[in-house]
Design a protein around this motif. Structure first.
Motif, PDB file in Angstrom:
ATOM      1  N   ARG A 408       0.664  -1.222   0.044  1.00 34.45           N
ATOM      2  CA  ARG A 408      -0.108  -0.102  -0.096  1.00 34.45           C
ATOM      3  C   ARG A 408       0.844   1.329  -0.020  1.00 34.45           C
ATOM      4  O   ARG A 408       1.977   1.128  -0.085  1.00 34.45           O
ATOM      5  N   ASN A 409       0.113   2.400  -0.134  1.00 30.46           N
ATOM      6  CA  ASN A 409       0.658   3.617  -0.159  1.00 30.46           C
ATOM      7  C   ASN A 409       1.846   3.899  -1.026  1.00 30.46           C
ATOM      8  O   ASN A 409       2.978   4.434  -0.756  1.00 30.46           O
ATOM      9  N   VAL A 410       1.517   3.551  -2.416  1.00 32.93           N
ATOM     10  CA  VAL A 410       2.488   3.745  -3.447  1.00 32.93           C
ATOM     11  C   VAL A 410       2.213   5.147  -4.154  1.00 32.93           C
ATOM     12  O   VAL A 410       0.895   5.268  -4.417  1.00 32.93           O
ATOM     13  N   VAL A 411       2.880   5.898  -4.455  1.00 33.30           N
ATOM     14  CA  VAL A 411       2.683   7.197  -5.104  1.00 33.30           C
ATOM     15  C   VAL A 411       3.641   7.429  -6.199  1.00 33.30           C
ATOM     16  O   VAL A 411       4.839   7.191  -6.100  1.00 33.30           O
ATOM     17  N   TRP A 412       3.234   7.713  -7.340  1.00 31.52           N
ATOM     18  CA  TRP A 412       4.082   7.842  -8.645  1.00 31.52           C
ATOM     19  C   TRP A 412       4.343   9.228  -8.786  1.00 31.52           C
ATOM     20  O   TRP A 412       3.378  10.309  -8.972  1.00 31.52           O
ATOM     21  N   LEU A 413       5.644   9.755  -9.266  1.00 24.95           N
ATOM     22  CA  LEU A 413       6.003  11.195  -9.207  1.00 24.95           C
ATOM     23  C   LEU A 413       6.712  11.212 -10.709  1.00 24.95           C
ATOM     24  O   LEU A 413       7.668  10.272 -11.076  1.00 24.95           O
ATOM     25  N   THR A 414       6.358  11.928 -11.659  1.00 24.18           N
ATOM     26  CA  THR A 414       6.940  12.268 -12.952  1.00 24.18           C
ATOM     27  C   THR A 414       6.987  13.562 -13.510  1.00 24.18           C
ATOM     28  O   THR A 414       6.489  14.557 -12.571  1.00 24.18           O
ATOM     29  N   THR A 415       7.691  13.698 -14.474  1.00 24.05           N
ATOM     30  CA  THR A 415       7.676  15.186 -15.045  1.00 24.05           C
ATOM     31  C   THR A 415       7.434  15.243 -16.583  1.00 24.05           C
ATOM     32  O   THR A 415       6.397  14.930 -17.032  1.00 24.05           O
ATOM     33  N   ASP A 416       8.543  15.296 -17.291  1.00 23.34           N
ATOM     34  CA  ASP A 416       8.546  14.971 -18.963  1.00 23.34           C
ATOM     35  C   ASP A 416       7.523  15.681 -19.770  1.00 23.34           C
ATOM     36  O   ASP A 416       7.909  16.159 -20.898  1.00 23.34           O
ATOM     37  N   PRO A 427      -9.775   1.957  -9.937  1.00 30.46           N
ATOM     38  CA  PRO A 427      -9.959   0.684 -10.759  1.00 30.46           C
ATOM     39  C   PRO A 427     -11.577   0.570 -11.102  1.00 30.46           C
ATOM     40  O   PRO A 427     -12.058  -0.052 -12.147  1.00 30.46           O
ATOM     41  N   GLY A 428     -12.498   1.307 -10.572  1.00 30.57           N
ATOM     42  CA  GLY A 428     -13.801   1.366 -10.861  1.00 30.57           C
ATOM     43  C   GLY A 428     -14.045   2.032 -11.947  1.00 30.57           C
ATOM     44  O   GLY A 428     -15.195   1.845 -12.791  1.00 30.57           O
ATOM     45  N   ASP A 436      -5.144  -1.503  -6.848  1.00 30.48           N
ATOM     46  CA  ASP A 436      -5.703  -0.431  -5.720  1.00 30.48           C
ATOM     47  C   ASP A 436      -5.636   0.827  -6.252  1.00 30.48           C
ATOM     48  O   ASP A 436      -4.748   1.150  -7.031  1.00 30.48           O
ATOM     49  N   PRO A 437      -6.411   1.676  -5.868  1.00 37.74           N
ATOM     50  CA  PRO A 437      -6.538   3.264  -6.295  1.00 37.74           C
ATOM     51  C   PRO A 437      -4.883   3.763  -5.837  1.00 37.74           C
ATOM     52  O   PRO A 437      -4.495   3.614  -4.750  1.00 37.74           O
ATOM     53  N   PHE A 438      -4.470   4.704  -6.959  1.00 35.68           N
ATOM     54  CA  PHE A 438      -3.338   5.359  -6.487  1.00 35.68           C
ATOM     55  C   PHE A 438      -3.315   6.494  -7.160  1.00 35.68           C
ATOM     56  O   PHE A 438      -4.270   7.050  -8.117  1.00 35.68           O
ATOM     57  N   TRP A 439      -2.343   7.421  -6.856  1.00 36.94           N
ATOM     58  CA  TRP A 439      -2.116   8.659  -7.437  1.00 36.94           C
ATOM     59  C   TRP A 439      -0.658   8.730  -8.306  1.00 36.94           C
ATOM     60  O   TRP A 439       0.308   8.128  -8.000  1.00 36.94           O
ATOM     61  N   GLN A 440      -0.631   9.709  -9.168  1.00 39.37           N
ATOM     62  CA  GLN A 440       0.484  10.017 -10.048  1.00 39.37           C
ATOM     63  C   GLN A 440       0.497  11.568  -9.934  1.00 39.37           C
ATOM     64  O   GLN A 440      -0.772  11.994 -10.486  1.00 39.37           O
ATOM     65  N   PHE A 441       1.554  12.202  -9.808  1.00 39.36           N
ATOM     66  CA  PHE A 441       1.790  13.654  -9.839  1.00 39.36           C
ATOM     67  C   PHE A 441       2.715  13.969 -10.857  1.00 39.36           C
ATOM     68  O   PHE A 441       4.033  13.380 -10.807  1.00 39.36           O
ATOM     69  N   THR A 442       2.541  15.089 -11.611  1.00 37.93           N
ATOM     70  CA  THR A 442       3.211  15.556 -12.655  1.00 37.93           C
ATOM     71  C   THR A 442       3.748  16.953 -12.247  1.00 37.93           C
ATOM     72  O   THR A 442       2.856  17.710 -12.029  1.00 37.93           O
ATOM     73  N   SER A 443       4.913  17.269 -12.382  1.00 35.83           N
ATOM     74  CA  SER A 443       5.347  18.621 -12.446  1.00 35.83           C
ATOM     75  C   SER A 443       6.573  19.017 -13.107  1.00 35.83           C
ATOM     76  O   SER A 443       7.630  18.006 -12.882  1.00 35.83           O
ATOM     77  N   GLY A 444       6.594  19.925 -13.950  1.00 44.24           N
ATOM     78  CA  GLY A 444       7.583  20.634 -14.653  1.00 44.24           C
ATOM     79  C   GLY A 444       7.174  21.281 -15.640  1.00 44.24           C
ATOM     80  O   GLY A 444       5.946  21.257 -15.906  1.00 44.24           O
ATOM     81  N   PRO A 445       7.958  22.036 -16.754  1.00 40.38           N
ATOM     82  CA  PRO A 445       9.264  22.081 -16.472  1.00 40.38           C
ATOM     83  C   PRO A 445       9.998  23.059 -15.408  1.00 40.38           C
ATOM     84  O   PRO A 445       9.390  23.765 -15.168  1.00 40.38           O
TER      85      PRO A 445
END
Length: 518
Positions: A408-416, A427-428, A436-445
């Motif tokens: 549990r408690n997996v978060v993905w961070l990305t840029t690009d 998943p619904g 399981d539901p999760f988040w990805q956060f994007t930030s850049g440039p």
């Protein structure tokens, strides 16, 4: 008394606000990098630190001639009772760069380090010392704060000193983060820097220029020159000297959208073989980036950095081991974007992690549709919103593994993708539901052209909860469309808060995620 036996009586701001009692010049007073040789060796590109764990950290410097790197470090900015050791020689074969690992550091502490170059031909000749700061990870539970972003000096936007240079680094530094996570594209080796760019409003963007940045990088010297160019910037040097880094790479460290075995169809390049360019690029990366000098025989970048009981950071490499860019609709997993070996490593490390939060630093986003030329795709998704195909099959396997093993408690961070966004994966609302539901956060440039948002693929149920992006392509760093993210983990509640910020440091959006019990 040991240098680490008492808590420092000074803040790191003391270190960088004036001359030290120990005699080292304050970093903020250090001159801008210069190539002028003097009678003593010089460190013309400042200092860096990285991969700071609970008891070790890596420090970096570059000299202007063959030198010996001598390092002192302490928990006091006046360096009383500092430890001192002779580091590696800084030689021409590494472009006079070198790294040293500081051993035996106390966990969860501010550490001050000082590097002095000594001339190899005459060891009595010492150059001017430079002083830096880093913060070690904690063995115990404590508040954690860090920033992340990527994409630096892209689309021809280099250092315009009249506009404050890479000013976003000052905004990140003012938040006093424990570390900085760079998602990749730390250089744009394929984007030359011209003296000037005319902006849409008619104003002129005026770049600092260097010979090595005046063309696409093909030689080792040119790849090295891309890193040296960024280190001409004063806000960046201030930030690097105060904040430890976690660095990964993406495509522009070598060439736009590259994959192993690719033969370039690009008239700007004499060397068309990516498999030749990538080894030159990798050597320059390891010379100029303060990663811990501990790699397997391949010099891999993927690794895990542990920050006590609250956080593990999993740094991926979605570039070196990927399959070829294609229509991305294979009905089998042929290595995907990670390669089989890295994917299995990731699953093993996630299963072994005892940290509350698992941050996965993915240099390519999971749901944004990133196209390549000729009907091919550069990222994970291809936009059909259906059952996993191509590279999506590898990500589906990892998400299924997380669910089946109760991770549990997996978060993905990305840029690009050159904008900032928050995506919730539900998943619904997905074609593939074994996760399981999760988040990805994007930030850049950080400092590059920014772009409107990409289409969102819903194979994994991604819902775009927030986005800020320019309405036009290639908005310059003179606009507000430059972004970074900030993560904070509370030691008591264990909640993780993500804030998305622009280049003035203004908070655009935030969310707090509670920690699910293991």
């Amino acid at each position: 008394m040991s240098a680490f036996s008492t808590r420092a009586q000074f803040s790191r701001r003391t270190l960088f606000s004036g001359a030290l009692a120990g005699g080292a010049a304050a970093l903020t007073a250090a001159p801008a990098p210069a190539l002028i040789r003097s009678g003593r060796p010089n460190l013309p590109h400042g200092l860096q630190s990285g991969d700071a764990g609970a008891h070790t950290a890596t420090v970096w410097a570059r000299a202007d001639r063959p030198s010996r790197m001598v390092v002192e470090y302490a928990t006091r900015p006046d360096f009383r009772d500092a430890r001192r050791f002779s580091g590696p020689p800084l030689l021409g074969e590494t472009d006079f760069t070198g790294k040293a690992v500081l051993p035996g550091l106390p966990s969860g502490r501010d550490v001050y380090y000082r590097i002095t170059p000594y001339d190899l031909a005459d060891p009595t000749l010492a150059g001017q010392s430079r002083t830096g700061h880093l913060r070690t990870a904690s063995d115990g539970a404590r508040d954690i704060s860090f920033v992340w972003s990527g994409d630096l000096a892209g689309q021809g936007f280099g250092i315009d000193t009249a506009r404050g240079g890479y000013r976003i680094f000052d905004r990140m530094r003012e938040l006093d983060p424990d570390f900085y996570l760079c998602n990749g594209d730390n250089i744009y080796a394929d984007d030359p820097i011209e003296p000037s760019i005319t902006l849409p409003d008619g104003s002129i963007w005026r770049n600092l220029v260097t010979e090595e940045k005046s063309k696409v990088a093909e030689t080792l010297a040119e790849y090295r020159g891309n890193y040296k160019y960024n280190l001409l910037d004063e806000p960046l040097r201030r930030f690097y000297a105060e904040v430890a880094q976690i660095q990964q790479w993406d495509d522009h460290e070598t060439h736009n959208n590259w994959y192993p075995g690719e033969i370039l169809d690009d008239p700007a390049y004499r060397e068309k073989r990516v498999d030749v360019l990538k080894y030159r690029a990798r050597k320059a990366f390891h010379e100029y980036v303060p990663t811990h000098p501990r790699y397997d025989a391949e010099g891999r970048v993927y690794r895990v950095l542990r920050h006590g009981p609250l956080l593990d950071v999993f740094v991926l490499d979605m570039r070196w081991y990927r399959d070829a860019n294609s229509a991305n609709k294979q009905r089998y997993n042929n290595g995907g974007i990670l390669g089989r070996r890295q994917a299995e490593w990731l699953k093993r490390e996630l299963a072994a992690s005892t940290a509350t939060w698992k941050i996965i630093s993915n240099d390519m986003p999971l749901c944004e549709v990133v196209p390549d030329d000729g009907g091919k795709f550069e990222g994970v998704a291809q936009g059909d919103n259906g059952a996993p195909l191509g590279r999506e099959r590898q990500i589906a396997d990892i998400l299924r593994f997380l669910q089946h093993n109760g991770i549990r408690n997996v978060v993905w961070l990305t840029t690009d993708v050159h904008y900032t966004a928050a995506h919730h994966f539900d998943p619904g609302k997905a074609a593939f539901t074994e996760f399981d539901p999760f988040w990805q956060f994007t930030s850049g440039p950080l400092h590059a052209g920014s772009y409107p948002p990409d289409a969102v693929d819903t194979t994994f149920g991604a819902q775009q909860v927030f986005v800020k992006a320019p309405p036009v392509e290639n908005a310059s760093p003179a606009t507000e469309y430059q972004f970074f993210g900030q993560v904070r983990i509370d030691a008591v509640s264990k909640a993780l808060t993500v804030r998305l910020r622009d280049n003035s440091g203004t908070e655009l959006w935030h969310t707090e995620l509670p920690a699910h019990p293991k």
